[in-house]
Design a protein around this motif. Structure first.
Motif, PDB file in Angstrom:
ATOM      1  N   SER A   1      39.508  49.445 -15.186  1.00 53.39           N
ATOM      2  CA  SER A   1      39.663  49.901 -16.567  1.00 53.39           C
ATOM      3  C   SER A   1      40.130  51.345 -16.638  1.00 53.39           C
ATOM      4  O   SER A   1      41.024  51.692 -17.424  1.00 53.39           O
ATOM      5  CB  SER A   1      38.339  49.739 -17.327  1.00 53.39           C
ATOM      6  N   MET A   2      39.546  52.209 -15.815  1.00 50.93           N
ATOM      7  CA  MET A   2      39.912  53.620 -15.826  1.00 50.93           C
ATOM      8  C   MET A   2      41.359  53.817 -15.369  1.00 50.93           C
ATOM      9  O   MET A   2      42.109  54.596 -15.961  1.00 50.93           O
ATOM     10  CB  MET A   2      38.954  54.421 -14.943  1.00 50.93           C
ATOM     11  N   ASN A   3      41.758  53.105 -14.339  1.00 46.78           N
ATOM     12  CA  ASN A   3      43.118  53.277 -13.816  1.00 46.78           C
ATOM     13  C   ASN A   3      44.164  52.651 -14.737  1.00 46.78           C
ATOM     14  O   ASN A   3      45.279  53.169 -14.834  1.00 46.78           O
ATOM     15  CB  ASN A   3      43.218  52.704 -12.404  1.00 46.78           C
ATOM     16  N   LEU A   4      43.822  51.561 -15.416  1.00 52.35           N
ATOM     17  CA  LEU A   4      44.761  50.999 -16.395  1.00 52.35           C
ATOM     18  C   LEU A   4      44.936  51.965 -17.561  1.00 52.35           C
ATOM     19  O   LEU A   4      46.062  52.167 -18.044  1.00 52.35           O
ATOM     20  CB  LEU A   4      44.257  49.643 -16.904  1.00 52.35           C
TER      21      LEU A   4
ATOM     22  N   ALA B   1      40.855  42.493 -34.822  1.00 57.84           N
ATOM     23  CA  ALA B   1      41.095  43.698 -34.026  1.00 57.84           C
ATOM     24  C   ALA B   1      40.372  43.570 -32.681  1.00 57.84           C
ATOM     25  O   ALA B   1      39.151  43.429 -32.639  1.00 57.84           O
ATOM     26  CB  ALA B   1      40.597  44.936 -34.770  1.00 57.84           C
ATOM     27  N   LYS B   2      41.143  43.600 -31.612  1.00 60.79           N
ATOM     28  CA  LYS B   2      40.577  43.477 -30.269  1.00 60.79           C
ATOM     29  C   LYS B   2      41.135  44.596 -29.393  1.00 60.79           C
ATOM     30  O   LYS B   2      42.335  44.620 -29.098  1.00 60.79           O
ATOM     31  CB  LYS B   2      40.931  42.116 -29.662  1.00 60.79           C
ATOM     32  N   PRO B   3      40.273  45.541 -28.977  1.00 54.71           N
ATOM     33  CA  PRO B   3      40.777  46.649 -28.161  1.00 54.71           C
ATOM     34  C   PRO B   3      41.290  46.171 -26.811  1.00 54.71           C
ATOM     35  O   PRO B   3      40.700  45.285 -26.196  1.00 54.71           O
ATOM     36  CB  PRO B   3      39.553  47.552 -28.007  1.00 54.71           C
ATOM     37  N   LEU B   4      42.373  46.770 -26.361  1.00 56.36           N
ATOM     38  CA  LEU B   4      42.880  46.450 -25.035  1.00 56.36           C
ATOM     39  C   LEU B   4      41.938  46.985 -23.964  1.00 56.36           C
ATOM     40  O   LEU B   4      41.490  46.253 -23.093  1.00 56.36           O
ATOM     41  CB  LEU B   4      44.281  47.051 -24.844  1.00 56.36           C
ATOM     42  N   ILE B   5      41.634  48.299 -24.039  1.00 58.93           N
ATOM     43  CA  ILE B   5      40.722  48.943 -23.096  1.00 58.93           C
ATOM     44  C   ILE B   5      39.352  49.058 -23.755  1.00 58.93           C
ATOM     45  O   ILE B   5      39.209  49.733 -24.775  1.00 58.93           O
ATOM     46  CB  ILE B   5      41.216  50.349 -22.688  1.00 58.93           C
ATOM     47  N   MET B   6      38.355  48.405 -23.201  1.00 59.19           N
ATOM     48  CA  MET B   6      37.002  48.401 -23.762  1.00 59.19           C
ATOM     49  C   MET B   6      36.062  49.198 -22.870  1.00 59.19           C
ATOM     50  O   MET B   6      36.293  49.336 -21.666  1.00 59.19           O
ATOM     51  CB  MET B   6      36.489  46.963 -23.878  1.00 59.19           C
ATOM     52  N   HIS B   7      34.994  49.710 -23.477  1.00 64.57           N
ATOM     53  CA  HIS B   7      33.932  50.324 -22.685  1.00 64.57           C
ATOM     54  C   HIS B   7      33.308  49.242 -21.822  1.00 64.57           C
ATOM     55  O   HIS B   7      32.896  48.197 -22.329  1.00 64.57           O
ATOM     56  CB  HIS B   7      32.882  50.963 -23.605  1.00 64.57           C
ATOM     57  N   THR B   8      33.242  49.447 -20.520  1.00 62.94           N
ATOM     58  CA  THR B   8      32.829  48.380 -19.604  1.00 62.94           C
ATOM     59  C   THR B   8      31.338  48.066 -19.671  1.00 62.94           C
ATOM     60  O   THR B   8      30.906  47.045 -19.127  1.00 62.94           O
ATOM     61  CB  THR B   8      33.190  48.754 -18.154  1.00 62.94           C
ATOM     62  N   GLU B   9      30.553  48.920 -20.334  1.00 69.53           N
ATOM     63  CA  GLU B   9      29.111  48.672 -20.411  1.00 69.53           C
ATOM     64  C   GLU B   9      28.692  47.972 -21.696  1.00 69.53           C
ATOM     65  O   GLU B   9      27.807  47.126 -21.683  1.00 69.53           O
ATOM     66  CB  GLU B   9      28.343  49.997 -20.281  1.00 69.53           C
TER      67      GLU B   9
ATOM     68  N   GLY C   1      31.291  47.200 -24.387  1.00 65.36           N
ATOM     69  CA  GLY C   1      32.415  46.504 -25.006  1.00 65.36           C
ATOM     70  C   GLY C   1      33.007  47.146 -26.240  1.00 65.36           C
ATOM     71  O   GLY C   1      33.866  46.557 -26.892  1.00 65.36           O
ATOM     72  N   ASP C   2      32.579  48.374 -26.589  1.00 68.39           N
ATOM     73  CA  ASP C   2      33.094  49.043 -27.783  1.00 68.39           C
ATOM     74  C   ASP C   2      34.453  49.687 -27.507  1.00 68.39           C
ATOM     75  O   ASP C   2      34.898  49.800 -26.365  1.00 68.39           O
ATOM     76  CB  ASP C   2      32.114  50.129 -28.241  1.00 68.39           C
ATOM     77  N   TYR C   3      35.083  50.135 -28.606  1.00 68.15           N
ATOM     78  CA  TYR C   3      36.284  50.953 -28.470  1.00 68.15           C
ATOM     79  C   TYR C   3      35.931  52.253 -27.752  1.00 68.15           C
ATOM     80  O   TYR C   3      34.833  52.787 -27.909  1.00 68.15           O
ATOM     81  CB  TYR C   3      36.862  51.292 -29.843  1.00 68.15           C
ATOM     82  N   LEU C   4      36.874  52.772 -26.990  1.00 67.47           N
ATOM     83  CA  LEU C   4      36.696  54.094 -26.403  1.00 67.47           C
ATOM     84  C   LEU C   4      36.882  55.161 -27.476  1.00 67.47           C
ATOM     85  O   LEU C   4      37.502  54.914 -28.510  1.00 67.47           O
ATOM     86  CB  LEU C   4      37.718  54.321 -25.285  1.00 67.47           C
ATOM     87  N   THR C   5      36.348  56.347 -27.222  1.00 75.22           N
ATOM     88  CA  THR C   5      36.564  57.484 -28.107  1.00 75.22           C
ATOM     89  C   THR C   5      37.626  58.402 -27.496  1.00 75.22           C
ATOM     90  O   THR C   5      37.931  58.301 -26.303  1.00 75.22           O
ATOM     91  CB  THR C   5      35.261  58.274 -28.313  1.00 75.22           C
ATOM     92  N   SER C   6      38.143  59.316 -28.302  1.00 75.99           N
ATOM     93  CA  SER C   6      39.133  60.274 -27.796  1.00 75.99           C
ATOM     94  C   SER C   6      38.555  61.128 -26.675  1.00 75.99           C
ATOM     95  O   SER C   6      39.236  61.425 -25.686  1.00 75.99           O
ATOM     96  CB  SER C   6      39.618  61.179 -28.940  1.00 75.99           C
ATOM     97  N   SER C   7      37.273  61.523 -26.819  1.00 77.12           N
ATOM     98  CA  SER C   7      36.646  62.352 -25.790  1.00 77.12           C
ATOM     99  C   SER C   7      36.496  61.586 -24.482  1.00 77.12           C
ATOM    100  O   SER C   7      36.623  62.162 -23.394  1.00 77.12           O
ATOM    101  CB  SER C   7      35.278  62.849 -26.273  1.00 77.12           C
TER     102      SER C   7
END
Length: 284
Positions: A116-119, A211-219, A221-227
């Motif tokens: 996920s991080m590398n994608l 709405a389905k995020p491409l990159i999800m938080h792996t723990e 499943g939420d949307y990532l934040t800008s930070s």
């Protein structure tokens, strides 16, 4: 600018000379002086702009907040190598123990996080010029969209990705995010394999979600934040580019614009456009 300055001075002398001799030539000299003054002012302004741009680049280099074209290429190669390793690991296991067991071997927490991080990083470096929230809001494509993406790559070596409604409205000419074609195979593997693993392990319910995020938080499943997007970038840079401590997603955005400007000035891209037309397209 220097030519205009000297010719303007000659026109000023001509104006004085003809003041009491010939009213018509006096007026012609004044028109020439006025026109040369405008040329002088424009060229002086352009010179200051070029000097200001050079100074800005110099300051950004000293601050460690600029990414050069070779830095983008190096970064893409690093993250692609990592992603290719995970895909190869899956393919080897699929041939050896079958599809189901191959998926199970990818369910390791560290593998999922690494993927996920590398994608995310590959998107940051390959769809450069976006604000951090854009990468967090990229939408997972359905099967029809993936088919359209393949066709776009075949035609122009780029494909488009949707986002949610953004704070800054996009141009009607470019409503989606443009991504380099080399990224598509990783998006497809993510959709077919890795994202399904994340959805299952986080127990996210999205059967009827629009709405389905491409990159999800792996723990969870939420949307990532800008930070979080910036944090992933910072971690990558601290390991591979230790001298670029002040680079953020926003400074990557400006660095991408700078590299496009250099390429345009070297006549590598958009050779048929004026500078104003080029800047308009880049802005969009």
């Amino acid at each position: 600018m220097t030519k205009a300055m000297h010719l303007r001075k000659i026109a000023e002398y001509a104006k004085i000379f003809f003041a009491d001799r010939d009213r018509r030539l006096h007026a012609e000299a004044e028109r020439s002086r006025f026109k040369l003054q405008k040329i002088f002012s424009v060229q002086k302004g352009l010179g200051r702009t070029r000097a200001s741009r050079c100074k800005q680049v110099e300051n950004r280099i000293e601050e460690g907040s600029i990414f050069f074209p070779e830095d983008f290429r190096k970064s893409r190669n690093i993250v692609r190598q990592c992603l290719d390793g995970i895909i190869a690991f899956h393919d080897e296991n699929q041939n050896a123990v079958g599809p189901k067991r191959a998926i199970e071997k990818l369910e390791d927490t560290e593998i999922v996080r690494k993927w996920s991080m590398n994608l995310l990083l590959l998107l940051v470096f390959s769809a450069a010029g976006q604000r951090p929230q854009v990468y967090a809001q990229l939408q997972a494509p359905d099967s029809n969209e993936l088919t359209e993406m393949r066709e776009q790559v075949r035609r122009m070596n780029f494909f488009e990705m949707r986002t949610l409604v953004e704070k800054t409205r996009r141009s009607f000419d470019f409503p989606n995010v443009m991504v380099h074609g080399e990224v598509l195979k990783y998006i497809e593997f993510h959709q077919n394999v890795m994202r399904k693993i994340i959805v299952e392990r986080t127990d996210v319910r999205e059967m009827n979600a629009t709405a389905k995020p491409l990159i999800m938080h792996t723990e969870h499943g939420d949307y990532l934040t800008s930070s979080q997007v910036n944090k992933v970038l910072k971690g990558f840079l601290s390991y591979h580019f230790r001298d670029l401590t002040n680079v953020t997603v926003m400074s990557l955005r400006s660095s991408f614009g700078t590299s496009l400007m250099w390429a345009y000035q070297d006549k590598k891209i958009f050779q048929n456009l004026s500078e104003e037309q080029f800047l308009t397209i880049v802005g969009k």
